[in-house]
Enzyme design. Structure first.
Site, PDB file in Angstrom:
ATOM      1  N   HIS A 189       7.231  28.765 -39.985  1.00 31.10           N
ATOM      2  CA  HIS A 189       6.255  27.645 -40.069  1.00 31.10           C
ATOM      3  C   HIS A 189       6.864  26.437 -39.361  1.00 31.10           C
ATOM      4  O   HIS A 189       7.747  25.782 -39.898  1.00 31.10           O
ATOM      5  CB  HIS A 189       5.941  27.299 -41.524  1.00 31.10           C
ATOM      6  CG  HIS A 189       4.897  26.227 -41.670  1.00 31.10           C
ATOM      7  ND1 HIS A 189       3.785  26.378 -42.466  1.00 31.10           N
ATOM      8  CD2 HIS A 189       4.774  24.994 -41.110  1.00 31.10           C
ATOM      9  CE1 HIS A 189       3.038  25.297 -42.396  1.00 31.10           C
ATOM     10  NE2 HIS A 189       3.630  24.424 -41.580  1.00 31.10           N
ATOM     11  N   HIS A 215       6.097  22.978 -36.578  1.00 33.74           N
ATOM     12  CA  HIS A 215       5.254  22.119 -35.743  1.00 33.74           C
ATOM     13  C   HIS A 215       6.062  21.686 -34.530  1.00 33.74           C
ATOM     14  O   HIS A 215       7.092  21.022 -34.678  1.00 33.74           O
ATOM     15  CB  HIS A 215       4.798  20.886 -36.520  1.00 33.74           C
ATOM     16  CG  HIS A 215       3.966  21.226 -37.726  1.00 33.74           C
ATOM     17  ND1 HIS A 215       2.604  21.336 -37.676  1.00 33.74           N
ATOM     18  CD2 HIS A 215       4.325  21.527 -38.996  1.00 33.74           C
ATOM     19  CE1 HIS A 215       2.133  21.677 -38.872  1.00 33.74           C
ATOM     20  NE2 HIS A 215       3.172  21.804 -39.694  1.00 33.74           N
ATOM     21  N   LYS A 240      -4.491  29.802 -39.071  1.00 35.60           N
ATOM     22  CA  LYS A 240      -4.036  28.809 -40.037  1.00 35.60           C
ATOM     23  C   LYS A 240      -5.238  28.116 -40.657  1.00 35.60           C
ATOM     24  O   LYS A 240      -6.080  27.571 -39.938  1.00 35.60           O
ATOM     25  CB  LYS A 240      -3.135  27.766 -39.343  1.00 35.60           C
ATOM     26  CG  LYS A 240      -2.655  26.630 -40.244  1.00 35.60           C
ATOM     27  CD  LYS A 240      -1.659  27.092 -41.302  1.00 35.60           C
ATOM     28  CE  LYS A 240      -1.335  25.989 -42.301  1.00 35.60           C
ATOM     29  NZ  LYS A 240      -0.319  25.068 -41.819  1.00 35.60           N
ATOM     30  N   HIS A 291      -2.645  26.275 -45.833  1.00 37.92           N
ATOM     31  CA  HIS A 291      -2.199  25.006 -46.413  1.00 37.92           C
ATOM     32  C   HIS A 291      -2.930  24.886 -47.740  1.00 37.92           C
ATOM     33  O   HIS A 291      -4.129  24.624 -47.775  1.00 37.92           O
ATOM     34  CB  HIS A 291      -2.517  23.831 -45.485  1.00 37.92           C
ATOM     35  CG  HIS A 291      -2.002  22.522 -46.019  1.00 37.92           C
ATOM     36  ND1 HIS A 291      -0.948  21.851 -45.440  1.00 37.92           N
ATOM     37  CD2 HIS A 291      -2.375  21.787 -47.098  1.00 37.92           C
ATOM     38  CE1 HIS A 291      -0.701  20.752 -46.151  1.00 37.92           C
ATOM     39  NE2 HIS A 291      -1.561  20.682 -47.152  1.00 37.92           N
ATOM     40  N   HIS A 334       4.578  26.475 -47.321  1.00 38.42           N
ATOM     41  CA  HIS A 334       5.347  25.376 -47.924  1.00 38.42           C
ATOM     42  C   HIS A 334       5.009  25.155 -49.404  1.00 38.42           C
ATOM     43  O   HIS A 334       4.456  24.137 -49.786  1.00 38.42           O
ATOM     44  CB  HIS A 334       5.194  24.070 -47.135  1.00 38.42           C
ATOM     45  CG  HIS A 334       3.813  23.779 -46.599  1.00 38.42           C
ATOM     46  ND1 HIS A 334       2.696  23.775 -47.381  1.00 38.42           N
ATOM     47  CD2 HIS A 334       3.391  23.476 -45.348  1.00 38.42           C
ATOM     48  CE1 HIS A 334       1.645  23.486 -46.629  1.00 38.42           C
ATOM     49  NE2 HIS A 334       2.045  23.303 -45.397  1.00 38.42           N
ATOM     50  N   ASP A 365       8.483  24.043 -41.897  1.00 39.26           N
ATOM     51  CA  ASP A 365       7.450  23.010 -41.789  1.00 39.26           C
ATOM     52  C   ASP A 365       8.010  21.765 -41.111  1.00 39.26           C
ATOM     53  O   ASP A 365       7.548  20.653 -41.362  1.00 39.26           O
ATOM     54  CB  ASP A 365       6.852  22.657 -43.155  1.00 39.26           C
ATOM     55  CG  ASP A 365       5.600  21.811 -43.046  1.00 39.26           C
ATOM     56  OD1 ASP A 365       4.924  21.872 -42.000  1.00 39.26           O
ATOM     57  OD2 ASP A 365       5.298  21.065 -43.995  1.00 39.26           O
TER      58      ASP A 365
HETATM   59  C1  NCD Z   1       2.418  18.472 -41.033  1.00 38.28           C
HETATM   60  C2  NCD Z   1       2.271  17.767 -39.687  1.00 38.28           C
HETATM   61  O1  NCD Z   1       2.737  16.635 -39.550  1.00 38.28           O
HETATM   62  O2  NCD Z   1       1.717  18.362 -38.759  1.00 38.28           O
HETATM   63  N1  NCD Z   1       2.814  17.497 -42.008  1.00 38.28           N
HETATM   64  C3  NCD Z   1       3.410  17.743 -43.197  1.00 38.28           C
HETATM   65  O3  NCD Z   1       3.608  16.815 -43.974  1.00 38.28           O
HETATM   66  N2  NCD Z   1       3.808  18.952 -43.533  1.00 38.28           N
HETATM   67  C4  NCD Z   1       1.151  19.151 -41.379  1.00 38.28           C
HETATM   68  C5  NCD Z   1       1.296  20.098 -42.533  1.00 38.28           C
HETATM   69  O4  NCD Z   1       1.928  21.146 -42.429  1.00 38.28           O
HETATM   70  O5  NCD Z   1       0.768  19.782 -43.621  1.00 38.28           O
HETATM   71 ZN    ZN Z   2       3.046  22.449 -41.591  1.00 37.18          ZN
END
Ligand code: NCD
Ligand code: ZN
Length: 493
Positions: A80, A82, A232, A270, A308, A387
């Protein structure tokens, strides 16, 4: 005052500052806010307060392992992640590629999320191209003097045996992004079928020894195969760039979700409801009851990753419903190591703010316990998903800061720290969590390379930098300014 969360647009650009700029929260209560003792002390000392509270041993921590202890595990994957896009992505992608072989890349790009196979193919190519540029920079020696704008790969690259420019460049090139598609109310069944087809092609190409793709600039005619690891599901309005997510009771997305079950594509979830009257600390537990349990009943063959997890409720849900590989969960380093005091005691610490938000200690302890269970007790359903969610420093340190913790550079050492304290580092449970369980769920081979972590003497570990370059700005990583006693010492292909 009461502000219905659903009345506010949530999908503003991550890089453009506050993610919920239009929340009509009043700030008058800040006027006469007394400084906490800690804040006053640091103010008079004219030094910045720490972005993360000083690390203390967790309650009931196992005795620390001696310096020199060495742990070797198959090269891990981050299930996971970003990565963002553009210059920001180019800044952060190498940090993950230094320690992880594969990562499931989240599709919540701004302003346009990745909703189609075609968009995922292009995004994957941009990631490959950025890593290729980084590899070439390393080969030119730009990283050696701490150059290249402070990406700082050498500090992450392990000991002498794995920090040669050739070795670092090879790791950047070997990184494999596994793409995801963003589910909306309007995702057509045909897009799910296209995703299954693309993944089958990618698997066939990989088996024939010409997988790869993504790197360089491609060019001529044939688009390289792209593997779509999952869809997702963001409940609309739940988190960063989720405004185009699935609304209400998920029924509009049900045809697409049924198609996923049919073609064996997992759904990453999520797990938070978004109704304004539900307390932010309760949103995960509500989601399990109101949305996920009915979804599992409605689509019995669907395979789900609850992303998460942050609560005892979620850990128990996965243990209860997870037999037969139906449901698994990712766990972040912050939800293993921190409770909501880290966010709120001694001053609000925006760099510890993510969604789902940190919970009380009982929940943190339950999440760590679940993630470190032996396989015989259901532990195999929990795996590594950082995450890691970078936002520019200014977009976190403001009146309405973005959610997301940037953990990628320190993640593996932070997980080792958590597992050490759970007494679960040396008996195979850590390797299962980092390197085996996720691969098994996603039906992919365990990586062939290895990573070695070594415990350092206090004072000679790795001090996590206060910030890293992030496109035009900077990003503050998890554990910024603090020492980590576990260091990645060697990475073997
Ligand atoms: C994530 C993001 O910034 O893209 N933020 C977070 O707090 N985890 C989005 C997500 O996974 O909820
Ligand atoms: Zn995330």
């Amino acid at each position: 005052m009461f502000t219905p969360a659903t009345s506010t647009p949530r999908g503003l650009a991550a890089a453009a500052g506050c993610c919920r700029r239009s929340l009509s929260v009043h700030h008058h209560h800040h006027q006469a806010r007394p400084l906490s003792a800690a804040a006053a002390a640091t103010a008079t000392a004219a030094t910045a307060p720490p972005p993360f509270p000083p690390a203390e041993p967790l309650p009931n921590a196992a005795p620390p392992l001696p310096a020199g202890t060495r742990i070797v595990l198959p090269t891990p994957d981050d299930w996971h992640l970003h990565l963002r896009d553009g210059a920001a992505m180019a800044s952060v992608a190498p940090h993950t590629a230094m320690h992880f072989k594969r990562a499931v890349v989240m599709p919540n790009l701004s302003p346009q999320p990745v909703t189609t196979v075609a968009a995922a193919r292009e995004y994957r190519a941009r990631i490959g191209a950025a890593l290729e540029r980084a590899a070439q920079g390393v080969e030119r020696g730009e990283e050696e003097g701490g150059g290249s704008g402070g990406v700082g790969l050498v500090a992450l690259s392990g000991g002498a045996s794995s920090s040669s420019p050739q070795s670092v460049a090879a790791r950047l090139r070997a990184f494999e992004p596994l793409m995801t598609l963003y589910l909306t109310d309007a995702t057509p069944v045909s897009e799910v079928e296209a995703a299954a087809e693309a993944s089958a092609e990618a698997a066939a190409a990989a088996a024939a020894g010409n997988g790869g793709g993504g790197g360089g600039g491609g060019g001529g005619g044939n688009a390289p195969p792209v593997s779509i690891a999952a869809f997702k599901l963001y409940p609309a309005g739940a988190t960063t760039n989720s405004s185009q997510g699935v609304t209400g009771d998920l029924s509009k997305a049900l045809p697409a979700i049924r198609a996923m079950a049919k073609s064996g594509i997992p759904l990453c979830v999520h797990g938070e409801v978004t109704r304004g009257e539900v307390d932010v600390f309760d949103r995960e537990a509500f989601f399990l009851r109101e949305r996920l349990a009915p979804l599992l009943d409605a689509v019995p063959d669907l395979r789900v990753v609850l992303e998460h997890i942050t609560t005892e409720d979620a850990a128990e849900f996965v243990l209860k419903h997870g037999s037969g590989g139906r449901i698994a969960a990712t766990v972040t380093p912050q939800h293993m190591l921190l409770n909501r005091n880290a966010l709120l005691v001694g001053g609000v610490r925006p760099h510890a703010y993510c969604l789902p938000v940190l919970k009380r200690e009982r929940h943190r302890a339950a999440v760590l316990r679940a993630a470190t269970l032996p396989a015989s007790e259901g532990g195999g359903r929990f795996f590594l998903g950082t995450d890691s969610a970078p936002h520019p420093k200014h977009a976190k340190e403001c009146a309405c800061g973005c959610a997301g913790v940037y953990s990628a550079p320190a993640a593996l050492a932070l997980y080792a720290h958590a597992f050490e304290q759970a007494g679960a580092l040396e008996d195979g449970r850590f390797a299962a969590f980092c390197s085996r369980n996720g691969a098994a769920f996603y039906r992919r081979p365990v990586n062939q390379g290895t990573v070695a972590l070594v415990k350092k003497q206090q004072g000679s570990g790795w001090r996590v930098p206060e910030s890293f370059e992030f496109g035009e700005g900077t990003v503050v990583p998890m554990w910024a300014g603090q020492e980590l006693s576990w260091c990645v010492e060697e990475v073997k292909a």
